[in-house]
Design an enzyme around this catalytic site. Structure first.
Site, PDB file in Angstrom:
ATOM      1  N   GLY A  47      33.794  -6.057  -2.175  1.00  0.00           N
ATOM      2  CA  GLY A  47      33.264  -4.864  -2.970  1.00  0.00           C
ATOM      3  C   GLY A  47      32.817  -5.210  -4.384  1.00  0.00           C
ATOM      4  O   GLY A  47      33.490  -6.013  -5.159  1.00  0.00           O
ATOM      5  N   ASP A 230      25.878  -2.465  -4.040  1.00  0.00           N
ATOM      6  CA  ASP A 230      25.983  -3.484  -4.417  1.00  0.00           C
ATOM      7  C   ASP A 230      25.126  -3.866  -5.423  1.00  0.00           C
ATOM      8  O   ASP A 230      25.321  -4.811  -6.555  1.00  0.00           O
ATOM      9  CB  ASP A 230      25.928  -4.555  -3.286  1.00  0.00           C
ATOM     10  CG  ASP A 230      27.226  -4.631  -2.595  1.00  0.00           C
ATOM     11  OD1 ASP A 230      27.506  -3.730  -1.617  1.00  0.00           O
ATOM     12  OD2 ASP A 230      28.102  -5.471  -2.885  1.00  0.00           O
ATOM     13  N   ASN A 240      23.266  -1.718  -0.141  1.00  0.00           N
ATOM     14  CA  ASN A 240      24.879  -1.564   0.132  1.00  0.00           C
ATOM     15  C   ASN A 240      25.064  -2.090   1.495  1.00  0.00           C
ATOM     16  O   ASN A 240      24.042  -2.691   2.282  1.00  0.00           O
ATOM     17  CB  ASN A 240      25.277  -0.071   0.160  1.00  0.00           C
ATOM     18  CG  ASN A 240      26.591   0.338   0.013  1.00  0.00           C
ATOM     19  OD1 ASN A 240      27.405  -0.558  -0.392  1.00  0.00           O
ATOM     20  ND2 ASN A 240      27.104   0.956   1.257  1.00  0.00           N
TER      21      ASN A 240
HETATM   22  O1  MRU Z   1      30.645  -7.194   1.833  1.00  0.00           O
HETATM   23  P1  MRU Z   1      31.505  -6.381   1.040  1.00  0.00           P
HETATM   24  O2  MRU Z   1      32.948  -5.816   1.803  1.00  0.00           O
HETATM   25  O3  MRU Z   1      31.720  -7.051  -0.287  1.00  0.00           O
HETATM   26  O4  MRU Z   1      30.563  -5.155   0.993  1.00  0.00           O
HETATM   27  C1  MRU Z   1      31.095  -4.128   0.163  1.00  0.00           C
HETATM   28  C2  MRU Z   1      30.283  -2.976   0.055  1.00  0.00           C
HETATM   29  O5  MRU Z   1      28.979  -2.855   0.462  1.00  0.00           O
HETATM   30  C3  MRU Z   1      30.544  -1.593  -0.921  1.00  0.00           C
HETATM   31  O6  MRU Z   1      30.117  -0.469  -0.385  1.00  0.00           O
HETATM   32  C4  MRU Z   1      29.956  -1.872  -2.348  1.00  0.00           C
HETATM   33  O7  MRU Z   1      30.518  -3.174  -2.665  1.00  0.00           O
HETATM   34  C5  MRU Z   1      30.613  -0.894  -3.332  1.00  0.00           C
HETATM   35  S1  MRU Z   1      32.217  -1.271  -3.781  1.00  0.00           S
HETATM   36  C6  MRU Z   1      32.722  -0.143  -4.660  1.00  0.00           C
END
Ligand code: MRU
Length: 339
Positions: A47, A230, A240
Site C-alpha cells: 500500500g 499509487d 492503482n
Molecule cells: O501492490 P499493493 O498491494 O502495494 O497495491 C496497493 C494498491 O494498489 C493500493 O490501492 C494503493 O497503494 C493505495 S493504498 C492507500
C-alpha cells in the site's frame, strides 16, 4: 480493532506480515534496512503510504551508523517498488532532514532526526486520512453500497485508510455503508486484506471476483466505486492496483461515480500524464499459482503488471486531506500542491 501495522519497538521495526493474512496474524521483525526492503518487495508491507512509512523507519535502522550507512539504506529502499510515489516522497523527506543537520552532527543525532521524521510521516498520514475520510464521506448518500478494489485501508497506510477511510468516516458520520470488495487477482489483497480489515471493524462487506464487477453493477444498485492510488499525475491520471482501470470503464458505462481517495503525498506533479508513470511488473509465478496449490506449466508466457492507469476522464473526484478535487483536475491539483 486491528493489530499495529508498522510499529517501532525498541530500535526494531515490527511489521504486520500481510502475506500471512487472513490465515494468521504474525509480525516480521526488521533490524536492518535490507529487512525492510525485502518486506516491501515481497508485500509483507504494502500500500503506497505504508511503503513510504516503512521505508522511512528502514532508514532509521541504519542512520545511527552514520551518513554513509543512511545513504546506502536510502539507495536500497528506493529500488524496492517503482510505482508508489509515496516511497520516493518519504525517502526525500528523510534525506532533506539529514541534510539540515550540521556536517559534524554525531551519529546519534542522525538517528534521532530520521526516527523523528519517520514518526512524523506516519502521524501525518493518519491525520491526513482522517481529514480525507471526512471530505469523502460527504460525497456518499446516507445509505449506500460502494465497491472497492485491492486494499486501501488501515493496512495500507498510517491508519484509517484512504478508500476505506472514506467508508469509515461515512459510518462515523452516521451513514449506512455496505461494501463490495473485489478480490484483486493475482495476490488477492481485496479478499485477504480488505474483507478481513472491514469485517474486524464490523462492516457489512461482501467479496466478489474481479470479473464479477460488471454483473454486480448491472444487477444491483452501486452508489460509488472508491479506490486508492499509487501515483497521480499532474492531469489526474491515476495509477492503482491492476484491475482498477476496468472498474472505472464499467463505472462510466453504468453512470456510477468513480472516486479516487489519496493523500497529497501520492501526487507526482513532475509527471504530466499517466503515460509516464512507471508500472511495476512482478514475477510470473504470482499468476502461475493455481488455487489448489499447483502451478501452471512453466512454458506459459505470462504478463503480470501490478498496476494500471485510470484516465482522469473516468474519475468523478479525487478525494484528498485538503478536500475533493473535481474535473478538470489539473488546476485543482496544482493549487492543492502549491498551498
Ligand atoms: O501492490 P499493493 O498491494 O502495494 O497495491 C496497493 C494498491 O494498489 C493500493 O490501492 C494503493 O497503494 C493505495 S493504498 C492507500
Amino acid at each position: 480493532m486491528l493489530p499495529p501495522v508498522i510499529l517501532w519497538n525498541e530500535n526494531r521495526l515490527s511489521l504486520l506480515d500481510q502475506r500471512r493474512l487472513p490465515c494468521s496474524v504474525e509480525f516480521l521483525e526488521c533490524e536492518r534496512a535490507v529487512d525492510v526492503a525485502e518486506a516491501i518487495e515481497t508485500l509483507a508491507v504494502r500500500g503506497a503510504p505504508a511503503i513510504g512509512i516503512a521505508a522511512a523507519f528502514g532508514v532509521a535502522l541504519e542512520a545511527g551508523k552514520g551518513r554513509a550507512a543512511a545513504s546506502r539504506a536510502i539507495e536500497r529502499l528506493a529500488v524496492t517498488r517503482p510505482t508508489a510515489v509515496n516511497l520516493f516522497w518519504a525517502l526525500r523527506r528523510v534525506e532533506a532532514r539529514l541534510r539540515r543537520l550540521p556536517a559534524d552532527a554525531p551519529d546519534s543525532a542522525l538517528f534521532s532526526a530520521v526516527l523523528d521524521e519517520a514518526f512524523a510521516i506516519q502521524r501525518e498520514d493518519l491525520e491526513g486520512n482522517r481529514a480525507l475520510g471526512r471530505s469523502g464521506a460527504k460525497l456518499l448518500p446516507d445509505e449506500c453500497t460502494v465497491m472497492t478494489h485491492c486494499n486501501a485501508g488501515a493496512l495500507a497506510t498510517g491508519g484509517h485508510g484512504t478508500a476505506l477511510g472514506v467508508i469509515r468516516s461515512a459510518r462515523d458520520a452516521g451513514k449506512k455503508v455496505r461494501v463490495f470488495a473485489c478480490e484483486t487477482r493475482p495476490l488477492l489483497q481485496g479478499a485477504r486484506l480488505t474483507v478481513w480489515e472491514l469485517m474486524r471493524d464490523g462492516f457489512d462487506v461482501t467479496l466478489l471476483c474481479d470479473n464479477m464487477a460488471g454483473s454486480l453493477m448491472k444487477s444491483r444498485r452501486i452508489d460509488a466505486v472508491i479506490v486508492g492510488a499509487d501515483r497521480i499525475a499532474a492531469n489526474g491520471d491515476t495509477a492503482n492496483k491492476i484491475g482498477t482501470y476496468s472498474h472505472a470503464v464499467l463505472a462510466k458505462h453504468f453512470g456510477i461515480p468513480f472516486y479516487v481517495a489519496a493523500p497529497l503525498s501520492t501526487f507526482d506533479a513532475s509527471i504530466p500524464s499517466g503515460e509516464a508513470i512507471p508500472i511495476e511488473e512482478r514475477a510470473a509465478d504470482e499468476v502461475r499459482k493455481l488455487p489448489g496449490g499447483g502451478m501452471l506449466p512453466a512454458e506459459y508466457s505470462i504478463w503480470n503488471p501490478a498496476f494500471d492507469v485510470t484516465d482522469a476522464s473516468l474519475i468523478s473526484a479525487i478525494i484528498t486531506e485538503k478536500g475533493a478535487i473535481f474535473p478538470p483536475f489539473a488546476e485543482g491539483i496544482a493549487s492543492f500542491l502549491s498551498e
